[in-house]
Design an enzyme around this catalytic site. Structure first.
Site, short mmCIF file in Angstrom:
data_model
loop_
_atom_site.label_atom_id
_atom_site.label_comp_id
_atom_site.label_asym_id
_atom_site.label_seq_id
_atom_site.Cartn_x
_atom_site.Cartn_y
_atom_site.Cartn_z
N HIS A 14 -16.26 -3.32 0.75
CA HIS A 14 -14.89 -3.61 0.33
C HIS A 14 -14.76 -5.06 -0.13
O HIS A 14 -14.14 -5.33 -1.16
CB HIS A 14 -13.92 -3.34 1.49
CG HIS A 14 -12.49 -3.58 1.14
ND1 HIS A 14 -11.74 -2.67 0.45
CD2 HIS A 14 -11.67 -4.64 1.39
CE1 HIS A 14 -10.52 -3.16 0.28
NE2 HIS A 14 -10.46 -4.35 0.83
N ALA A 35 -19.08 -0.36 5.12
CA ALA A 35 -17.76 -0.20 4.51
C ALA A 35 -17.02 -1.53 4.42
O ALA A 35 -16.36 -1.82 3.41
CB ALA A 35 -16.93 0.81 5.31
N GLU A 44 -3.61 9.09 10.67
CA GLU A 44 -4.96 9.23 10.10
C GLU A 44 -5.95 8.62 11.08
O GLU A 44 -5.77 7.49 11.54
CB GLU A 44 -5.07 8.51 8.76
CG GLU A 44 -6.46 8.69 8.14
CD GLU A 44 -6.74 7.75 6.98
OE1 GLU A 44 -7.19 8.23 5.93
OE2 GLU A 44 -6.53 6.53 7.13
N SER A 98 -19.86 6.53 -3.91
CA SER A 98 -20.14 5.11 -3.65
C SER A 98 -21.13 4.91 -2.51
O SER A 98 -21.73 3.84 -2.37
CB SER A 98 -18.84 4.38 -3.29
OG SER A 98 -18.30 4.88 -2.08
N SER A 118 0.83 -1.21 0.00
CA SER A 118 0.00 0.00 0.00
C SER A 118 0.86 1.26 0.00
O SER A 118 0.53 2.25 -0.66
CB SER A 118 -0.92 0.01 1.23
OG SER A 118 -1.83 -1.05 1.17
#
Length: 250
Positions: free
Chosen positions: A196, A192, A180, A155, A90
């Site tokens: 995903h 969520a 974050e 979305s 990532s």
């Protein structure tokens, strides 16, 4: 050979060349990154340790707030706290997207979500209550706020995202680290997580994917209405806890 066939052949060759260039560039970037990590192994591991310390500091702040509200209102606004350090894959993707130079300083300065904390709350009002408490703490600096609750993503995704700077105290120094923070309700987290899993299944035909996106967006709206209704019921049952006034969402 007709002009049309020649044009199509040239177009196909151009696409093949473009894909080949992308693969070569990706391979080179992966090799460069791994070489960089190998050369900077100790400093990189040290930086990751600092981010883990920042996560511990952040989690402690939320746990203290949760305990305080438990004593004051006999309930806990926080259902769960999860944390993570961004994986190497990532991180590499983020470096490519943001075109970050391969130096630890640039990575630390320009990539703000290497350390992440997700706080799952009971009700929407709890999210803004915790945000306000956090913003009032003098050792924390709120660098960025993205409110996907008031302004959901196309979305249907909803959450309050913060980039905060928090100090960690080491043996001989104090370092300010970026973390974050995602604040969401149980319902938002439920949507969520399933979105995903469903959206990132492989080999889904384009027409089915479009229909799936529409259905997921409709589910998000339904879940948001449920969140709002549960909040109103809570406010009726416990008006003394009704600190924040949410906008009329629907």
């Amino acid at each position: 050979m007709s002009d049309t066939l020649k044009f199509r052949r040239d177009e196909d060759n151009s696409m093949i060349d473009s894909r080949r260039d992308d693969i070569v560039l990706k391979t080179l970037m992966n090799d460069k990154f791994m070489e960089f990590i190998e050369e900077q192994r100790e400093p990189y591991q040290e930086l990751l340790a600092y981010y883990r310390c920042a996560i511990m500091e952040m989690e402690t702040k939320f746990r203290v707030l949760n305990e305080q509200f438990s004593l004051q209102y006999d309930r806990n606004p926080i259902e769960s706290i999860k944390s993570r350090i961004k994986s190497m894959d990532s991180l590499l993707k983020k470096i490519k997207v943001k075109n970050v130079n391969l130096t630890l300083q640039d990575i630390e300065n320009q990539i703000t979500d290497i350390a992440g904390v997700r706080v799952v709350c009971s009700f929407p009002e709890d999210i803004y209550l915790l945000y306000d408490c956090l913003a009032k703490q003098d050792d924390i600096k709120i660098l960025e706020v993205k409110d996907y609750i008031k302004n959901p993503k196309p979305s249907g995704y909803r959450s309050l995202h913060l980039i905060v700077e928090i100090p960690i105290f080491l043996r001989n120094e104090k370092r300010n680290m970026k973390v974050e923070v995602q604040l969401r309700t149980i319902a938002m987290d439920f949507w969520a997580s399933l979105e995903h899993k469903l959206r990132y299944k492989k080999d889904i035909p384009e027409d089915i994917l479009r229909g799936l996106s529409k259905e997921l967006s409709e589910c998000a709206e339904t879940i948001a209405r449920l969140d709002y209704k549960m909040q109103m019921i809570r406010n009726e049952l416990s008006p003394e806890e009704h600190i924040w006034k949410l906008p009329t969402l629907y």
